[in-house]
Motif scaffolding. Structure first.
Motif, PDB file in Angstrom:
ATOM      1  N   UNK A 194       0.857  -1.177   0.000  1.00 47.49           N
ATOM      2  CA  UNK A 194       0.000   0.000   0.000  1.00 47.49           C
ATOM      3  C   UNK A 194       0.898   1.234   0.000  1.00 47.49           C
ATOM      4  N   UNK A 195       0.373   2.298  -0.480  1.00 44.59           N
ATOM      5  CA  UNK A 195       1.105   3.556  -0.516  1.00 44.59           C
ATOM      6  C   UNK A 195       0.929   4.287   0.807  1.00 44.59           C
ATOM      7  N   UNK A 196       2.035   4.598   1.448  1.00 47.93           N
ATOM      8  CA  UNK A 196       1.977   5.353   2.689  1.00 47.93           C
ATOM      9  C   UNK A 196       1.607   6.792   2.378  1.00 47.93           C
ATOM     10  N   UNK A 197       0.501   7.236   2.924  1.00 49.77           N
ATOM     11  CA  UNK A 197       0.034   8.591   2.686  1.00 49.77           C
ATOM     12  C   UNK A 197       0.204   9.429   3.943  1.00 49.77           C
ATOM     13  N   UNK A 198      -0.210  10.648   3.868  1.00 51.72           N
ATOM     14  CA  UNK A 198      -0.037  11.561   5.002  1.00 51.72           C
ATOM     15  C   UNK A 198      -1.004  11.287   6.120  1.00 51.72           C
ATOM     16  N   UNK A 199      -2.029  10.472   5.870  1.00 49.60           N
ATOM     17  CA  UNK A 199      -3.004  10.175   6.904  1.00 49.60           C
ATOM     18  C   UNK A 199      -3.870  11.375   7.225  1.00 49.60           C
ATOM     19  N   UNK A 200      -4.337  11.453   8.466  1.00 51.29           N
ATOM     20  CA  UNK A 200      -5.171  12.555   8.933  1.00 51.29           C
ATOM     21  C   UNK A 200      -4.286  13.547   9.669  1.00 51.29           C
TER      22      UNK A 200
END
Length: 568
Positions: free
Chosen positions: A100-106
């Motif tokens: 999965x692509x690590x995103x910035x989240x919340x």
């Protein structure tokens, strides 16, 4: 997005495990199901002992590598991925996990991975924080009140210096139970598995009444040597392969303990030293301390072969004036010999258990616990009260009838009258402190003693994110009329028994309990479930007491917590 959805569905692939054995320190019913499935189907290693629950994260982390050669289906891969992700403090990489692509989240802080609300992954320090939610609402056709649960909490775990593992969780609860549990709360002065409680009435919705209580669990674990680990905490424990345990179960409230696990060769040796409560908080007025009692326990499990395991169990419960009996700290001595040396009034239990794998699909298991026994009286068959013992025999069938992820369990339990009960002493003339209980709750089977019970479970994983479960329970037990003691209530002094002979299971007021429950679970996100439940339970009283019946239908939402079924 598809990859992320697939990751969310991993947990759902395992959600057939409604955790009948309940919640304990860092207990994960789904992990236990994965480990048990692989043990029965393939065999894991000489260092694995199926009767000791809540296997450490380090063991889980090494296990996922050892099972590579046994992968045969996509479901196996998903199982190992979940096992790996839940053991992440000890894992450098997850070869089975979906990418999965690590995103910035919340806010670039929360849910930067789909596994945890908040995570720190540093070389010397690892930490995860997750919310705990359990909301449910249902209706009992036999009652005018809503049956509900409102649980909110937080779970924190971490690893320091790659050695010291810590876990803590706190739950705030408002809940109303089905009628048979409400009756038990009033009778025992305790909510099953809980401590202090008080009445609750909603200020928002009229008619919502129940109980308000707090529950906290925590422990710290660290290795002493390559083979020995020590754990200091506040929680509960379970020993055995079955739904129930006659040795030690997690039905009672959490307690303070020190635990040692010694694992080498084909042996797992466990010691637990605990401080228990002789009464519940409802029995003690004001801010007075609850009277203490203590327990020492050891359990030796040996893998005689890749298929056969046997275990030897001994525990002792005793009361002292606010101090532990130091002689019971010897980790390798028989407690019975110490008790005789001290000429003490303490309560010793001895037990044996086994598990046997059959054709990589079945497991046969059982327990036999002896509280007291005279061999001569056993053969005379006169129903002597002092032949106090409990017996369990069960079987688990994985992939039953050749259907993948269709599992069946059948278990029989029985306990003779007065088992686990004890007498009063000079130290506690008003209370049998030596009874096998804590906070007025049994440390073994929820029914205490004087019963037969049959449990039948079916779980079927319909799809990766949906599962169905069926639970059926029949119990035949004896209860006590007011002012009498026929051996079912382990909190009563056995010196007040009704007679020395002609004692048999079910004596007193004979009752039958029939329970049938259906459960459907669907995982919408990682560790987030929607549950649908139907339950029918009836208690048939063959003498003066009235019947008690429940028809319950409900819906619930769970996050990072496992269901605890309260059948009795």
């Amino acid at each position: 997005m598809k990859r992320l959805i697939g990751l969310f569905q991993i947990l759902a692939a395992l959600c057939s495990c409604t955790a009948l054995s309940g919640q304990s320190s860092d207990y994960n019913a789904l992990i236990e199901d994965i480990v048990e499935r692989y043990h029965i189907k393939y065999g894991i290693s000489d260092r694995f002992h199926s009767s000791i629950r809540s296997h450490g994260l380090k063991f889980r982390a090494t296990l996922q590598n050892s099972l590579d050669t046994t992968l045969v289906t996509k479901a196996d891969t998903l199982d190992l991925a979940y096992l790996t992700m839940e053991s992440w403090p000890y894992i450098d990489s997850c070869r089975h996990c979906p990418t999965h692509n690590v995103k910035s989240g919340i806010f670039n802080v929360f849910y930067k991975t789909p596994y945890d609300l908040f995570r720190v992954d540093h070389q010397d320090f690892k930490l995860s924080i997750d919310p705990v939610i359990h909301w449910s609402l249902g209706s009992d056709a036999e009652s005018d009140s809503f049956i509900f649960q409102n649980t909110r909490g937080l779970k924190v775990r971490g690893l320091l210096d790659s050695k010291i593992y810590f876990y803590t969780a706190i739950f705030e609860n408002q809940r109303r139970f089905l009628a048979h549990i409400e009756d038990r709360i009033i009778k025992d002065g305790a909510i099953p598995g809980q401590g202090f409680y008080r009445t609750y009435e909603s200020s928002i919705i009229d008619g919502i009444k129940g109980w308000d209580y707090l529950n906290a669990q925590a422990f710290i674990h660290f290795p002493i040597s390559k083979s020995v680990g020590m754990e200091l905490g506040h929680g509960s424990h379970f020993i055995g392969d079955g739904v129930r345990s006659f040795m030690l179960s997690d039905y009672a409230h959490n307690f303070f303990y020190v635990k040692f696990n010694t694992v080498f060769w084909k042996i797992h040796y466990q010691n637990i030293f605990a401080e228990l409560s002789a009464e519940s908080s409802q029995d003690i007025p004001g801010d007075q301390l609850i009277p203490k009692k203590y327990m020492a326990m050891h359990y030796l499990s040996i893998n005689l072969s890749k298929k056969l395991r046997i275990g030897i169990f001994e525990s002792i419960v005793f009361g002292r004036e606010n101090h532990f009996e130091l002689q019971y700290l010897n980790p390798v001595i028989l407690y019975r010999s110490v008790e005789q040396f001290l000429n003490s009034p303490d309560n010793v239990l001895f037990g044996l258990d086994f598990s046997l794998r059959i054709k990589n699909q079945l497991m046969l298991y059982g327990q036999w616990v002896i509280d007291e026994m005279k061999v001569g009286e056993v053969f005379r068959r006169r129903g002597w009260w002092g032949n106090k013992s409990a017996f369990q025999l069960g079987t688990k069938w994985k992939d039953a009838f050749g259907i993948s992820r269709f599992d069946i369990l059948l278990e029989y339990n029985a306990a003779r009258p007065y088992t686990y009960a004890h007498r009063t002493s000079m130290e506690s003339p008003d209370l049998p402190v030596g009874s096998y209980s804590h906070f007025r709750q049994p440390l073994a089977h929820p029914l205490g003693a004087n019963f037969h019970e049959v449990i039948f479970l079916m779980n079927y994983r319909v799809a990766h994110n949906t599962s169905l479960g069926l639970r059926s329970v029949f119990a035949d037990y004896g209860d006590d009329p007011p002012g009498q003691n026929w051996g079912s209530d382990i909190l009563k002094d056995y010196l007040t028994r009704e007679g020395d002979f002609n004692n048999s299971i079910g004596q007193g007021i004979n009752r039958n309990v029939y329970l049938f429950a259906l459960n459907a679970s669907h995982a919408v996100f990682y560790n987030f479930f929607i549950d649908l439940t139907y339950l029918f339970r009836t208690r048939v009283a063959h003498q003066s007491l009235s019947d008690l019946t429940s028809h319950y239908i409900g819906i619930g939402l769970r996050a990072n917590v496992f269901e605890k079924s309260l059948d009795h």
